[in-house]
Design an enzyme around this catalytic site. Structure first.
Site, PDB file in Angstrom:
ATOM      1  NE  ARG A 206      -7.798  58.173 135.592  1.00  0.00           N
ATOM      2  CZ  ARG A 206      -8.656  57.199 135.852  1.00  0.00           C
ATOM      3  NH1 ARG A 206      -8.231  56.084 136.415  1.00  0.00           N
ATOM      4  NH2 ARG A 206      -9.927  57.309 135.535  1.00  0.00           N
ATOM      5  CE1 TYR A 339     -18.250  64.300 132.720  1.00  0.00           C
ATOM      6  CE2 TYR A 339     -19.048  64.721 130.491  1.00  0.00           C
ATOM      7  CZ  TYR A 339     -18.005  64.679 131.407  1.00  0.00           C
ATOM      8  OH  TYR A 339     -16.739  65.024 131.016  1.00  0.00           O
TER       9      TYR A 339
END
Ligand code: NAD
Length: 434
Positions: A206, A339
């Site tokens: 995706r 992150y």
């Protein structure tokens, strides 16, 4: 996720209101399509200073045809010969008269030389081109982009110029790209440059990975869609659509590299590390498992599998590795210490490995650093932060997965052998960390 503001500003009342209120006015970007593969307009080739580049034949092959309407869609300013502050006047003299006439969604590409450490006047003048490029990118508007390419050999930069002077680079602006002088062969079929090559894209079920898989397949590659077993249904849907195959594998598995090599006995030409996760929390509230899982997926597994595949000789000569960094790893982002660390780590990995991978394996290593891209990942971001992310860039809108995919396809192109160790932001020139 639809950008309703962008649709609204395309209407007459929307244009009126945004102008009156001084709000951001994003222009719909002209992206590549099979029906409209080239920019709408001609190319203007300008020079500042005495250039030694053999540019004309390359531009004749890459760019739009010459501009004869006085409204160029692409402007290339060769400033490689600028060696002094006075020489910078030539940059002003060349672009000042034409900047107003550049068509909407047009491209300005400034060409510079590598900085000469032995000549601080040349280095000052050439570094000045970066501030110039980034400033012009911020003021030009209308979906136009401005980028700087540092080069010594026009032929080695052909694939890069072709990309930057096309609709494929719609969301790439304010970038400085260094291209070496390594010759790489032109593909036999310009429309299917990856024909006969195998590409593996991680996290391709995706989002951005799906777009990358589709774009590499468009360019002729046999694509392996890799994703976690839980994403099997989506992975099969993508593979079916693009005529590729599926490999269900969690990239954090210790033997992921060996399993990829085992699944591709004929070897691999293009490896795209796209799989990534976020587990946002401020550091003060972040438990160890959120920290570790992000570093494991986004960074440790990338290092481990790359090492394993290079050591096994699974990446063929003239191969390409494209990793996925992020603007968050460059600018930092509140709530994303895990992150941001993982994505900054990706840029360190790319820059350090690139020269060695090229020398020892004939493989280039580069990274895309997306800014705000419209995917499920960003749709989950709270509304106000999402709106800020969309507007806080020179193009005043989010990018699409295909923008990252086109940049990846340029790195993967057989003609991009001189592009190595680059981290290119696909961020519409995000105001963060620019
Ligand atoms: P996404 O969450 O929509 O898709 C990520 C895909 O990776 C999913 O299919 C998921 O199943 C897969 N994946 C996750 N962990 C995996 C693992 N261990 N092994 C195999 N597959 C795994 O994300 P996206 O928005 O498409 O982002 C793709 C990449 O781009 C990520 O690396 C992300 O950090 C980066 N990125 C995205 C944005 C953005 O704005 N969307 C911005 C900067 C960077």
């Amino acid at each position: 996720m639809a950008d309703r503001y962008l649709s609204f500003t395309g209407t007459a009342p929307g244009r009126f209101l945004t102008r009156r209120l001084g709000l951001p006015r994003p222009a719909p970007l002209r992206r590549w399509s099979p029906e409209r593969p080239a920019l709408d307009g001609g190319l203007l080739h300008l020079t500042a200073g005495a250039s030694r580049l053999d540019l004309a034949p390359v531009l004749a092959r890459t760019g739009p045809g010459p501009d004869d309407a006085g409204r160029p869609a692409a402007v290339v300013l060769d400033a490689t010969g600028v060696r002094t502050v006075e020489g910078l006047d030539g940059v002003h003299a060349a672009l000042h008269p034409v900047v107003r006439s550049v068509a909407e969604s047009g491209r300005i590409v400034v060409l510079g030389a590598p900085l000469d450490a032995a000549d601080h006047h040349q280095a000052a003048a050439q570094q000045a081109l970066e501030g110039f490029t980034r400033s012009l990118g911020k003021e030009i508007g209308g979906g136009r982009t401005v980028n700087l390419v540092r080069l010594t050999d026009a032929h080695a930069a052909e694939s890069t110029l072709r990309f930057l002077l096309s609709p494929k680079s719609a969301y790439v602006s304010g970038q400085v790209i260094a291209v070496g002088d390594r010759e790489s062969p032109a593909p036999e079929d310009a429309d299917r440059p990856l024909a006969g090559r195998t590409a593996l894209v991680t996290g391709a079920a995706r989002g951005i990975g799906e777009a990358v898989a589709g774009t590499l397949a468009r360019d002729g590659a046999e694509v392996v869609v890799l994703d976690v077993p839980q994403a099997e249904q989506d992975a099969r849907r993508v593979a079916e659509r693009i005529g590729g195959s599926v490999l269900l594998l969690d990239m954090t598995a210790a033997d992921a590299g060996a399993r990829i090599a085992g699944a591709l006995p004929g070897g691999l030409d293009v490896l795209v590390h796209n799989a990534g996760v976020t587990r946002d929390r401020r550091l003060v509230n972040m438990p160890k498992d959120r920290w570790s899982s992000v570093l494991e997926v986004n960074l440790a597994s990338v290092l481990r599998t790359t090492d394993a595949l290079l050591e096994a000789g699974a990446l063929r000569r003239d191969g390409r590795i494209v990793a996925t960094a992020s603007v968050a790893g460059i600018a930092g982002n509140a709530g994303q210490t895990n992150y941001g660390a993982s994505k900054a780590g990706v840029t360190g990995f790319v820059r350090a490995l690139a020269p060695r991978a090229l020398a020892e394996h004939g493989v280039t290593v580069n990274a895309v650093a997306p800014g705000f891209i419209e995917t499920k990942m960003t749709a989950a971001v709270p509304l106000f932060i999402r709106e800020a992310g969309r507007r806080m860039n020179s193009l005043a809108q989010g990018g699409l997965p295909v923008d990252v995919a086109e940049t990846t396809a340029w790195f993967a192109h057989p003609g991009s052998g001189a592009v190595n160790g680059q981290v290119v932001r696909v961020c519409g020139q995000s105001l963060l960390g620019a």
